[in-house]
Motif scaffolding. Sequence first.
Motif: not given
Length: 121
Positions: A6-8, A16-18, A91-92, A107-112
């Motif tokens: 999941i990018v962006d 930016r996080y993926a 990834t940041r 990081v929590v948002t991305a993993v969730r």
Amino acid sequence: MAMRQIVDVVRDRGSRYAVSGGTVQGRAGIEAFLVELKRAKKFAKATHNTWACVLSDDGPAKGDDGEAGAGAVILKMLERAALRDHIVVVTRWYGGVHLGGDRFAHVVTAVRAYLEALPKA
């Protein structure tokens, strides 16, 4: 090896996080996954590729890749979700502004987002 991405997932002050992940077998599987991820130039050039995995045979494993503490955040979420033999990489790409503690919330948002996108067994 099937890799989900999941990018962006999050953008904040230029960063930016993926999030990426997939099933792995043992520590060699973790290494192979990270090598495969970094074959994509944009991931190889990322500021941080933090990751965690709970291996059935070998227990917890994590890597901060310079983002101190981020691997532990991912690991805790994987343990809570009872996800085994599955690596999750956040990834940041650093945007030039320090985010302080907000980086852990991202990081929590991305993993969730990744965990919610997994097919339900």
